[in-house]
Scaffold this motif. Structure first.
Motif, PDB file in Angstrom:
ATOM      1  N   GLU A  81       0.824  -1.212   0.000  1.00 25.75           N
ATOM      2  CA  GLU A  81       0.000   0.000   0.000  1.00 25.75           C
ATOM      3  C   GLU A  81       0.856   1.258   0.000  1.00 25.75           C
ATOM      4  N   LEU A  82       1.952   1.241   0.727  1.00 28.55           N
ATOM      5  CA  LEU A  82       2.845   2.406   0.730  1.00 28.55           C
ATOM      6  C   LEU A  82       3.464   2.616  -0.648  1.00 28.55           C
ATOM      7  N   VAL A  83       3.884   1.528  -1.275  1.00 26.81           N
ATOM      8  CA  VAL A  83       4.451   1.632  -2.622  1.00 26.81           C
ATOM      9  C   VAL A  83       3.393   2.177  -3.579  1.00 26.81           C
ATOM     10  N   ALA A  84       2.175   1.657  -3.495  1.00 21.61           N
ATOM     11  CA  ALA A  84       1.095   2.135  -4.366  1.00 21.61           C
ATOM     12  C   ALA A  84       0.842   3.624  -4.142  1.00 21.61           C
ATOM     13  N   TYR A  85       0.766   4.025  -2.883  1.00 16.70           N
ATOM     14  CA  TYR A  85       0.511   5.434  -2.574  1.00 16.70           C
ATOM     15  C   TYR A  85       1.615   6.326  -3.135  1.00 16.70           C
ATOM     16  N   THR A  86       2.860   5.963  -2.877  1.00 20.48           N
ATOM     17  CA  THR A  86       3.959   6.810  -3.338  1.00 20.48           C
ATOM     18  C   THR A  86       4.053   6.818  -4.860  1.00 20.48           C
ATOM     19  N   TYR A  87       3.764   5.698  -5.473  1.00 18.07           N
ATOM     20  CA  TYR A  87       3.794   5.640  -6.937  1.00 18.07           C
ATOM     21  C   TYR A  87       2.691   6.516  -7.533  1.00 18.07           C
ATOM     22  N   LEU A  88       1.470   6.354  -7.023  1.00 17.01           N
ATOM     23  CA  LEU A  88       0.333   7.113  -7.555  1.00 17.01           C
ATOM     24  C   LEU A  88       0.445   8.607  -7.278  1.00 17.01           C
ATOM     25  N   SER A  89       1.108   8.966  -6.178  1.00 13.06           N
ATOM     26  CA  SER A  89       1.266  10.386  -5.857  1.00 13.06           C
ATOM     27  C   SER A  89       2.488  10.999  -6.544  1.00 13.06           C
ATOM     28  N   GLY A  90       3.232  10.175  -7.282  1.00 16.46           N
ATOM     29  CA  GLY A  90       4.408  10.672  -7.997  1.00 16.46           C
ATOM     30  C   GLY A  90       5.627  10.852  -7.115  1.00 16.46           C
ATOM     31  N   ASN A  91       5.610  10.275  -5.923  1.00 14.11           N
ATOM     32  CA  ASN A  91       6.709  10.443  -4.981  1.00 14.11           C
ATOM     33  C   ASN A  91       7.533   9.178  -4.764  1.00 14.11           C
ATOM     34  N   TYR A  92       7.344   8.169  -5.605  1.00 13.41           N
ATOM     35  CA  TYR A  92       8.022   6.891  -5.376  1.00 13.41           C
ATOM     36  C   TYR A  92       9.544   7.050  -5.325  1.00 13.41           C
ATOM     37  N   ARG A  93      10.105   7.758  -6.282  1.00 18.29           N
ATOM     38  CA  ARG A  93      11.568   7.904  -6.345  1.00 18.29           C
ATOM     39  C   ARG A  93      12.117   8.549  -5.058  1.00 18.29           C
ATOM     40  N   GLN A  94      11.448   9.609  -4.584  1.00 15.52           N
ATOM     41  CA  GLN A  94      11.901  10.285  -3.370  1.00 15.52           C
ATOM     42  C   GLN A  94      11.673   9.413  -2.130  1.00 15.52           C
ATOM     43  N   ILE A 108      11.176  -7.686   5.572  1.00  9.86           N
ATOM     44  CA  ILE A 108      10.697  -8.085   4.248  1.00  9.86           C
ATOM     45  C   ILE A 108      11.921  -8.152   3.349  1.00  9.86           C
ATOM     46  N   SER A 109      12.217  -9.354   2.883  1.00 13.65           N
ATOM     47  CA  SER A 109      13.447  -9.545   2.113  1.00 13.65           C
ATOM     48  C   SER A 109      13.262  -9.338   0.613  1.00 13.65           C
ATOM     49  N   THR A 110      12.037  -9.215   0.157  1.00 15.50           N
ATOM     50  CA  THR A 110      11.775  -8.988  -1.265  1.00 15.50           C
ATOM     51  C   THR A 110      12.303  -7.617  -1.665  1.00 15.50           C
ATOM     52  N   LYS A 111      12.945  -7.555  -2.825  1.00 12.78           N
ATOM     53  CA  LYS A 111      13.472  -6.277  -3.299  1.00 12.78           C
ATOM     54  C   LYS A 111      12.321  -5.309  -3.567  1.00 12.78           C
ATOM     55  N   LEU A 112      12.572  -4.048  -3.272  1.00 17.13           N
ATOM     56  CA  LEU A 112      11.554  -3.007  -3.430  1.00 17.13           C
ATOM     57  C   LEU A 112      11.041  -2.922  -4.868  1.00 17.13           C
ATOM     58  N   GLU A 113      11.926  -3.051  -5.835  1.00 21.01           N
ATOM     59  CA  GLU A 113      11.496  -2.986  -7.237  1.00 21.01           C
ATOM     60  C   GLU A 113      10.588  -4.159  -7.589  1.00 21.01           C
ATOM     61  N   ASP A 114      10.811  -5.321  -6.971  1.00 19.96           N
ATOM     62  CA  ASP A 114       9.927  -6.466  -7.197  1.00 19.96           C
ATOM     63  C   ASP A 114       8.556  -6.219  -6.569  1.00 19.96           C
ATOM     64  N   ILE A 115       8.550  -5.586  -5.413  1.00 21.64           N
ATOM     65  CA  ILE A 115       7.282  -5.222  -4.772  1.00 21.64           C
ATOM     66  C   ILE A 115       6.541  -4.227  -5.653  1.00 21.64           C
ATOM     67  N   LYS A 116       7.260  -3.275  -6.199  1.00 28.43           N
ATOM     68  CA  LYS A 116       6.648  -2.277  -7.084  1.00 28.43           C
ATOM     69  C   LYS A 116       6.014  -2.955  -8.301  1.00 28.43           C
ATOM     70  N   LYS A 117       6.693  -3.935  -8.886  1.00 23.51           N
ATOM     71  CA  LYS A 117       6.142  -4.649 -10.038  1.00 23.51           C
ATOM     72  C   LYS A 117       4.840  -5.358  -9.667  1.00 23.51           C
ATOM     73  N   ILE A 118       4.821  -5.987  -8.506  1.00 24.20           N
ATOM     74  CA  ILE A 118       3.615  -6.673  -8.026  1.00 24.20           C
ATOM     75  C   ILE A 118       2.486  -5.663  -7.831  1.00 24.20           C
TER      76      ILE A 118
END
Length: 130
Positions: A81-94, A108-118
């Motif tokens: 949910e945090l990844v979704a929020y930051t992505y949708l708000s345009g703040n993911y990179r920051q 959580i051992s999954t890489k952040l970029e893999d979580i973002k893809k999911i």
């Protein structure tokens, strides 16, 4: 399987989510207007507003924010949910360093970029699971 065992556990999760999203922001009156809508989105009564608002202004440390997350399912859903929020708000990179810090704190051992893809693959479904 239900993500939360009861209303209080759900409220603690939503409070953690709101606190994590606003952790690096100056809390303003505009934030105060969003909290009731978020509570409604999660099917929570307005009685939780005062507690959440008080903690938003208090700015608790990350360890305290994450404390209510008990199960692995809650932790994974939380970071999604945090990844979704930051992505949708345009703040993911920051937000990426903070998100990585949260993943580490939640073990959580999954890489952040893999979580973002999911998240991007399931974005329409995330809103329905709350």
């Amino acid at each position: 399987m239900e993500l939360f065992k009861d209303m209080e556990e759900k409220a603690a999760y939503v409070e953690s989510l709101i606190l994590a999203v606003t952790a690096d922001e100056k809390i303003t009156e505009q934030h105060r207007q969003y909290v009731p809508a978020i509570l409604e989105r999660y099917g929570l009564p307005g009685e939780y507003f005062d507690r959440i608002w008080k903690n938003m202004k208090r700015k608790p440390p990350l360890s305290e924010i994450l404390q209510p997350l008990r199960t692995n399912e809650q932790k994974v859903f939380f970071i999604q949910e945090l990844v979704a929020y930051t992505y949708l708000s345009g703040n993911y990179r920051q937000a990426k360093p903070r998100l990585a810090q949260i993943c580490k704190a939640l073990h959580i051992s999954t890489k952040l970029e893999d979580i973002k893809k999911i998240v991007l693959a399931n974005l329409p479904q995330i809103d329905q699971q709350a």
